[in-house]
Design an enzyme around this catalytic site. Structure first.
Site, PDB file in Angstrom:
ATOM      1  N   THR A 114       0.822  -1.206   0.000  1.00 23.49           N
ATOM      2  CA  THR A 114       0.000   0.000   0.000  1.00 23.49           C
ATOM      3  C   THR A 114       0.861   1.264   0.000  1.00 23.49           C
ATOM      4  O   THR A 114       1.957   1.279   0.597  1.00 23.49           O
ATOM      5  CB  THR A 114      -0.906   0.008   1.250  1.00 23.49           C
ATOM      6  OG1 THR A 114      -1.415   1.321   1.470  1.00 23.49           O
ATOM      7  CG2 THR A 114      -0.148  -0.406   2.513  1.00 23.49           C
ATOM      8  N   GLU A 136       0.363   3.594   1.783  1.00 26.10           N
ATOM      9  CA  GLU A 136       0.487   4.031   3.179  1.00 26.10           C
ATOM     10  C   GLU A 136       1.884   3.731   3.730  1.00 26.10           C
ATOM     11  O   GLU A 136       2.293   4.294   4.743  1.00 26.10           O
ATOM     12  CB  GLU A 136      -0.570   3.342   4.052  1.00 26.10           C
ATOM     13  CG  GLU A 136      -2.005   3.764   3.760  1.00 26.10           C
ATOM     14  CD  GLU A 136      -2.322   5.201   4.171  1.00 26.10           C
ATOM     15  OE1 GLU A 136      -1.736   5.675   5.158  1.00 26.10           O
ATOM     16  OE2 GLU A 136      -3.120   5.844   3.475  1.00 26.10           O
ATOM     17  N   TYR A 160      -1.634   0.225  10.879  1.00 22.55           N
ATOM     18  CA  TYR A 160      -1.938  -0.452   9.609  1.00 22.55           C
ATOM     19  C   TYR A 160      -0.702  -0.467   8.709  1.00 22.55           C
ATOM     20  O   TYR A 160      -0.295  -1.510   8.188  1.00 22.55           O
ATOM     21  CB  TYR A 160      -3.102   0.275   8.914  1.00 22.55           C
ATOM     22  CG  TYR A 160      -3.296  -0.110   7.469  1.00 22.55           C
ATOM     23  CD1 TYR A 160      -3.939  -1.291   7.123  1.00 22.55           C
ATOM     24  CD2 TYR A 160      -2.825   0.707   6.433  1.00 22.55           C
ATOM     25  CE1 TYR A 160      -4.107  -1.653   5.792  1.00 22.55           C
ATOM     26  CE2 TYR A 160      -2.995   0.362   5.109  1.00 22.55           C
ATOM     27  CZ  TYR A 160      -3.634  -0.818   4.791  1.00 22.55           C
ATOM     28  OH  TYR A 160      -3.794  -1.179   3.469  1.00 22.55           O
ATOM     29  N   LYS A 174       1.677  -3.567   7.421  1.00 18.47           N
ATOM     30  CA  LYS A 174       1.910  -3.809   5.993  1.00 18.47           C
ATOM     31  C   LYS A 174       3.402  -3.730   5.649  1.00 18.47           C
ATOM     32  O   LYS A 174       3.838  -4.330   4.670  1.00 18.47           O
ATOM     33  CB  LYS A 174       1.123  -2.784   5.159  1.00 18.47           C
ATOM     34  CG  LYS A 174      -0.383  -3.049   5.116  1.00 18.47           C
ATOM     35  CD  LYS A 174      -0.712  -4.136   4.113  1.00 18.47           C
ATOM     36  CE  LYS A 174      -2.211  -4.280   3.902  1.00 18.47           C
ATOM     37  NZ  LYS A 174      -2.546  -5.242   2.834  1.00 18.47           N
TER      38      LYS A 174
HETATM   39  C1  F7E Z   1      -6.452  -0.875   1.668  1.00 19.26           C
HETATM   40  C2  F7E Z   1      -6.880  -2.272   1.406  1.00 19.26           C
HETATM   41  O1  F7E Z   1      -7.064  -2.424  -0.013  1.00 19.26           O
HETATM   42  C3  F7E Z   1      -7.496  -3.705  -0.357  1.00 19.26           C
HETATM   43  O2  F7E Z   1      -8.615  -4.025   0.349  1.00 19.26           O
HETATM   44  P1  F7E Z   1     -10.111  -3.607  -0.046  1.00 19.26           P
HETATM   45  O3  F7E Z   1     -10.659  -4.680  -0.880  1.00 19.26           O
HETATM   46  O4  F7E Z   1     -10.137  -2.220  -0.585  1.00 19.26           O
HETATM   47  O5  F7E Z   1     -10.710  -3.528   1.430  1.00 19.26           O
HETATM   48  P2  F7E Z   1     -11.988  -4.185   2.024  1.00 19.26           P
HETATM   49  O6  F7E Z   1     -12.096  -3.715   3.431  1.00 19.26           O
HETATM   50  O7  F7E Z   1     -13.142  -3.988   1.104  1.00 19.26           O
HETATM   51  O8  F7E Z   1     -11.610  -5.733   1.995  1.00 19.26           O
HETATM   52  C4  F7E Z   1     -10.797  -6.361   2.934  1.00 19.26           C
HETATM   53  C5  F7E Z   1     -11.180  -7.824   2.927  1.00 19.26           C
HETATM   54  O9  F7E Z   1     -10.331  -8.534   3.823  1.00 19.26           O
HETATM   55  C6  F7E Z   1     -11.146  -9.438   4.549  1.00 19.26           C
HETATM   56  N1  F7E Z   1     -10.474  -9.845   5.775  1.00 19.26           N
HETATM   57  C7  F7E Z   1     -10.223  -9.120   6.852  1.00 19.26           C
HETATM   58  N2  F7E Z   1      -9.626  -9.887   7.800  1.00 19.26           N
HETATM   59  C8  F7E Z   1      -9.498 -11.131   7.238  1.00 19.26           C
HETATM   60  C9  F7E Z   1      -8.983 -12.353   7.725  1.00 19.26           C
HETATM   61  O10 F7E Z   1      -8.497 -12.489   8.828  1.00 19.26           O
HETATM   62  N3  F7E Z   1      -9.043 -13.398   6.877  1.00 19.26           N
HETATM   63  C10 F7E Z   1      -9.563 -13.316   5.620  1.00 19.26           C
HETATM   64  N4  F7E Z   1      -9.580 -14.400   4.851  1.00 19.26           N
HETATM   65  N5  F7E Z   1     -10.060 -12.164   5.151  1.00 19.26           N
HETATM   66  C11 F7E Z   1     -10.022 -11.099   5.968  1.00 19.26           C
HETATM   67  C12 F7E Z   1     -12.407  -8.665   4.790  1.00 19.26           C
HETATM   68  O11 F7E Z   1     -13.473  -9.488   5.181  1.00 19.26           O
HETATM   69  C13 F7E Z   1     -12.624  -8.049   3.418  1.00 19.26           C
HETATM   70  O12 F7E Z   1     -13.248  -8.979   2.577  1.00 19.26           O
HETATM   71  C14 F7E Z   1      -6.411  -4.707   0.023  1.00 19.26           C
HETATM   72  O13 F7E Z   1      -5.242  -4.316  -0.583  1.00 19.26           O
HETATM   73  C15 F7E Z   1      -6.220  -4.723   1.527  1.00 19.26           C
HETATM   74  O14 F7E Z   1      -5.115  -5.562   1.838  1.00 19.26           O
HETATM   75  C16 F7E Z   1      -6.025  -3.336   2.031  1.00 19.26           C
HETATM   76  O15 F7E Z   1      -5.324  -3.117   2.990  1.00 19.26           O
END
Ligand code: F7E
Length: 259
Positions: free
Chosen positions: A138, A140, A162, A166
């Site tokens: 990221t 960040e 965060y 990362k």
């Molecule tokens: C900035 C951000 O940008 C991207 O993410 P995004 O798609 O925009 O963010 P979102 O919040 O919509 O999705 C995060 C996902 O993640 C899952 N989630 C969490 N905790 C665990 C967990 O413990 N296990 C699993 N399998 N899934 C998890 C959570 O359920 C969700 O489905 C990535 O680069 C991301 O890496 C990032 O940092």
């Protein structure tokens, strides 16, 4: 079966999130078999992928969800063993910067240690030469920016739990590539948005607030720092960039932004 016609297999953590859902669509269109890891929740949490869901009983289903969690190594190892992925995209994360100040330990566990658990699983299963690993790094990481614009060589200066989590994930990925010869790459993505953005992130906070005000449901919208500057990519475009990084970046690091 002719190996050339065998579909490639991808495994996506965070498949129920904004980025995971776009990437799953993109890879399915390219003919991949796509496995995703979702966390168990007592309410439905698959709205972003419901339109591509296929019942596992259907013959030749190419999309499958598995229960799992980045804090559970045995679960991750079993899923990787069962699915034997050619490509893993590690997008699962506690992805909210502000929340990471309230839950720093959880953020470190999922975002930092979770990445280590995935890499260890690949290594323990002897899949180092088969499975390519993409880590969702990221912008960040640059935090208190040391130069503008930022390049892949710009020193990192993370400014939140965060970003620090990362940072660990970034370096453990580099370390596994160098120590074990794994194909692991970091995609440093700048801010990206879409209609699927989570509702607590600023864009959706504004659009929801405006809609509520126009309907007379709220009278005012409270904002945090309105001087912050961010890149504004579309998450769908960056889905392609992730696969491109994994296939073409030869295991290294790429910055992806629209500015
Ligand atoms: C900035 C951000 O940008 C991207 O993410 P995004 O798609 O925009 O963010 P979102 O919040 O919509 O999705 C995060 C996902 O993640 C899952 N989630 C969490 N905790 C665990 C967990 O413990 N296990 C699993 N399998 N899934 C998890 C959570 O359920 C969700 O489905 C990535 O680069 C991301 O890496 C990032 O940092």
């Amino acid at each position: 079966m002719n190996p050339q016609t065998t579909p490639k297999v991808a495994l996506i953590t965070g498949i129920t999130g904004q980025d995971g859902s776009y990437l799953a669509e993109f890879l399915l269109e390219k003919g991949y078999t796509v496995h995703g890891i979702k966390r168990r929740a007592s309410s439905f949490n698959t709205a972003r992928v419901d339109h591509i869901y296929q019942d596992p009983h259907v013959d030749n289903a190419r999309f499958k969800l598995h229960y799992g969690d980045l804090s559970d190594s045995s679960n991750l190892t079993r899923i990787i063993q069962e699915t034997q992925p050619d490509e893993i995209y590690n997008l699962g994360a506690q992805s909210h910067v502000a929340v990471s100040f309230e839950s720093p330990e959880y953020t470190a566990d999922v975002d930092g240690m979770g990445t280590l658990r995935m890499l260890e699983a690949i290594r323990i299963l002897g899949l180092e030469k088969k499975t390519r690993f993409y880590q969702a790094s990221t912008s960040e990481l640059y935090g208190l920016v040391q130069e503008t614009p930022q390049r892949e060589t710009t020193p990192f200066y993370p400014r939140s739990p965060y970003a620090v989590a990362k940072l660990y994930a970034y370096w453990i990925c580099v370390n596994y590539r160098e120590a074990y010869g794994m194909y692991a790459c970091n995609g440093i993505l700048f801010n990206h948005e879409s209609p699927r953005r989570g509702e607590t992130f600023v864009t959706r906070k504004i659009t929801r607030g405006m809609a509520n005000i126009s309907q007379g449901l709220e009278s005012c919208l409270y904002m945090g720092n309105i001087d912050a500057l961010r890149d504004w990519g579309h998450a769908n475009d960056l889905a392609q960039a992730k696969q491109h990084a994994l296939l073409k970046a030869n295991g290294y690091v790429v910055n992806v932004s629209v500015e």
